[in-house]
Motif scaffolding. Structure first.
Motif, PDB file in Angstrom:
ATOM      1  N   GLY A  77      26.989  29.722  14.826  1.00 50.49           N
ATOM      2  CA  GLY A  77      25.487  29.233  15.822  1.00 50.49           C
ATOM      3  C   GLY A  77      25.450  30.731  16.780  1.00 50.49           C
ATOM      4  O   GLY A  77      24.232  31.084  17.066  1.00 50.49           O
ATOM      5  N   ASP A 162      26.580  17.100  22.341  1.00 48.41           N
ATOM      6  CA  ASP A 162      25.372  16.904  23.117  1.00 48.41           C
ATOM      7  C   ASP A 162      24.122  17.441  22.877  1.00 48.41           C
ATOM      8  O   ASP A 162      24.114  18.404  21.601  1.00 48.41           O
ATOM      9  CB  ASP A 162      25.692  17.110  24.671  1.00 48.41           C
ATOM     10  CG  ASP A 162      26.348  18.585  25.016  1.00 48.41           C
ATOM     11  OD1 ASP A 162      25.652  19.234  24.294  1.00 48.41           O
ATOM     12  OD2 ASP A 162      27.261  18.673  25.911  1.00 48.41           O
ATOM     13  N   GLY A 163      23.226  17.617  23.597  1.00 52.73           N
ATOM     14  CA  GLY A 163      21.878  18.089  23.355  1.00 52.73           C
ATOM     15  C   GLY A 163      21.517  19.700  24.189  1.00 52.73           C
ATOM     16  O   GLY A 163      20.518  19.998  23.879  1.00 52.73           O
ATOM     17  N   ARG A 164      22.704  20.124  24.773  1.00 56.36           N
ATOM     18  CA  ARG A 164      22.419  21.408  25.329  1.00 56.36           C
ATOM     19  C   ARG A 164      22.356  22.477  24.305  1.00 56.36           C
ATOM     20  O   ARG A 164      21.338  23.221  24.705  1.00 56.36           O
ATOM     21  CB  ARG A 164      23.709  22.014  26.069  1.00 56.36           C
ATOM     22  CG  ARG A 164      23.779  20.932  27.300  1.00 56.36           C
ATOM     23  CD  ARG A 164      24.877  21.365  28.392  1.00 56.36           C
ATOM     24  NE  ARG A 164      26.164  20.759  27.498  1.00 56.36           N
ATOM     25  CZ  ARG A 164      27.407  21.162  28.021  1.00 56.36           C
ATOM     26  NH1 ARG A 164      27.677  21.853  29.026  1.00 56.36           N
ATOM     27  NH2 ARG A 164      28.248  20.680  27.396  1.00 56.36           N
ATOM     28  N   ILE A 165      23.105  22.566  23.195  1.00 56.92           N
ATOM     29  CA  ILE A 165      22.721  23.738  22.281  1.00 56.92           C
ATOM     30  C   ILE A 165      21.212  23.455  21.682  1.00 56.92           C
ATOM     31  O   ILE A 165      20.509  24.356  21.366  1.00 56.92           O
ATOM     32  CB  ILE A 165      23.741  23.679  21.379  1.00 56.92           C
ATOM     33  CG1 ILE A 165      25.197  24.132  22.053  1.00 56.92           C
ATOM     34  CG2 ILE A 165      23.530  24.582  19.849  1.00 56.92           C
ATOM     35  CD1 ILE A 165      26.283  24.093  21.173  1.00 56.92           C
ATOM     36  N   SER A 166      20.899  22.420  21.157  1.00 52.79           N
ATOM     37  CA  SER A 166      19.618  22.125  20.837  1.00 52.79           C
ATOM     38  C   SER A 166      18.310  22.465  21.599  1.00 52.79           C
ATOM     39  O   SER A 166      17.638  23.027  21.313  1.00 52.79           O
ATOM     40  CB  SER A 166      19.557  20.494  20.276  1.00 52.79           C
ATOM     41  OG  SER A 166      20.472  20.121  19.415  1.00 52.79           O
ATOM     42  N   THR A 167      18.605  22.173  23.012  1.00 52.65           N
ATOM     43  CA  THR A 167      17.664  22.606  23.781  1.00 52.65           C
ATOM     44  C   THR A 167      17.552  24.126  23.780  1.00 52.65           C
ATOM     45  O   THR A 167      16.396  24.615  23.905  1.00 52.65           O
ATOM     46  CB  THR A 167      17.986  22.192  25.119  1.00 52.65           C
ATOM     47  OG1 THR A 167      17.945  20.526  25.081  1.00 52.65           O
ATOM     48  CG2 THR A 167      17.104  22.550  26.260  1.00 52.65           C
ATOM     49  N   MET A 169      18.362  26.498  21.416  1.00 52.19           N
ATOM     50  CA  MET A 169      17.819  26.593  20.048  1.00 52.19           C
ATOM     51  C   MET A 169      16.238  26.662  20.164  1.00 52.19           C
ATOM     52  O   MET A 169      15.621  27.649  19.677  1.00 52.19           O
ATOM     53  CB  MET A 169      18.385  25.963  18.993  1.00 52.19           C
ATOM     54  CG  MET A 169      19.604  26.178  18.601  1.00 52.19           C
ATOM     55  SD  MET A 169      19.824  27.799  17.861  1.00 52.19           S
ATOM     56  CE  MET A 169      21.732  27.740  17.238  1.00 52.19           C
ATOM     57  N   LEU A 170      15.659  25.462  20.530  1.00 48.60           N
ATOM     58  CA  LEU A 170      14.405  25.141  20.843  1.00 48.60           C
ATOM     59  C   LEU A 170      13.534  26.206  21.682  1.00 48.60           C
ATOM     60  O   LEU A 170      12.471  26.681  21.520  1.00 48.60           O
ATOM     61  CB  LEU A 170      13.957  23.611  21.359  1.00 48.60           C
ATOM     62  CG  LEU A 170      14.172  22.519  20.374  1.00 48.60           C
ATOM     63  CD1 LEU A 170      14.004  21.250  20.990  1.00 48.60           C
ATOM     64  CD2 LEU A 170      13.539  22.716  19.197  1.00 48.60           C
TER      65      LEU A 170
END
Length: 258
Positions: A77, A162-167, A169-170
């Motif tokens: 990552g 959770d969604g912090r890494i996805s956010t 990444m986007l």
């Protein structure tokens, strides 16, 4: 034989660093020999193992396997978040070659193992040299070593679920496309004007063979604007390196937050 008890902790450190080198810019190139990457990962893991507090992790247990997977995901990552922005240079070259007519002249790139366009390959080489010139590779190495202060090897990472890494990444993908557009904009816009002028000439003078004349004109304009736009290209590269360092730091802080 106390050092034998530190082997599981050393293996966790080694997995994170070696996975980091798989995806991080410059070091992930196929032209860099695999023994060099393994040796560099090993010696960096030794330095980290000496510097940080030893972790008591039982070897070959269920918890140890979970920690191995976690360390591999962290290394991949961290390297990927940095390489996403670096791919903006290749994307900008693709935009330019599509407009200039070089898209059919893709060549094999031994560094990435894929076919790349001519302008994208040229800009990628310049970006690599610029990254090395400003010690960007040192910043990347410093980032993975700095991650051990935030993400211990013997603890899990709640942010992976959770969604912090996805956010993040986007947001990084968005910044990558913005930088690619800014890099390609001067040449793409100029070539668009050339197409517009050639279209007007073709309507007013149908006897001119635009298939022959137009392609030669676009090639000449492409190289002239490419040369004139180099200062702005290096300015954007400086911004790219800064955002790369910031994204890597944000990823480490998100993973290290409880």
């Amino acid at each position: 034989m106390e050092w034998l008890n530190q082997i599981p902790s050393f293996l966790l450190i080694f997995v994170r660093i070696s996975c980091f080198f798989i995806t991080v810019p410059v070091f992930m190139m196929r032209t860099i020999p695999a023994p060099f990457k393994i040796g560099l990962s090993f010696f960096l893991a030794v330095l980290v193992a000496v510097a940080i507090a030893p972790a008591s992790v039982p070897a070959f247990s269920g918890n140890f396997i979970v920690l191995l997977i976690k360390e591999g995901m962290i290394g991949l990552g961290l390297g990927f978040i940095a390489s996403v922005l670096f791919y903006a240079v290749q994307l900008a070259g693709t935009f330019i070659d599509l407009q200039a007519g070089f898209a059919m002249g893709a060549v094999y790139d031994p560094q990435s193992g894929t076919n790349v366009n001519l302008t994208g390959r040229f800009k990628n080489v310049l970006a690599t040299l610029f990254l090395l010139a400003v010690d960007g590779h040192h910043l990347l190495l410093q980032g993975v070593l700095y991650s051990y202060q935030w993400i211990p090897v013997d603890s899990l990472v709640p942010a992976l679920l959770d969604g912090r890494i996805s956010t993040l990444m986007l947001e990084t993908f968005k910044n990558s496309f913005v930088i690619a557009f800014l890099m390609a904009a001067p040449i793409v816009f100029t070539l668009f004007l050339v197409d517009l002028v050639l279209g007007i000439i073709g309507k007013t003078s149908p006897q001119i063979n635009l298939m022959v004349v137009g392609f030669s004109v676009k090639i000449g304009v492409h190289f002239i604007v490419l040369l004139l736009a180099l200062p702005s290209f290096f300015l954007l590269l400086n911004t790219l390196v800064s955002q790369m360092s910031e994204s890597l730091s944000q990823m480490i802080r998100i993973m290290g937050a409880s």
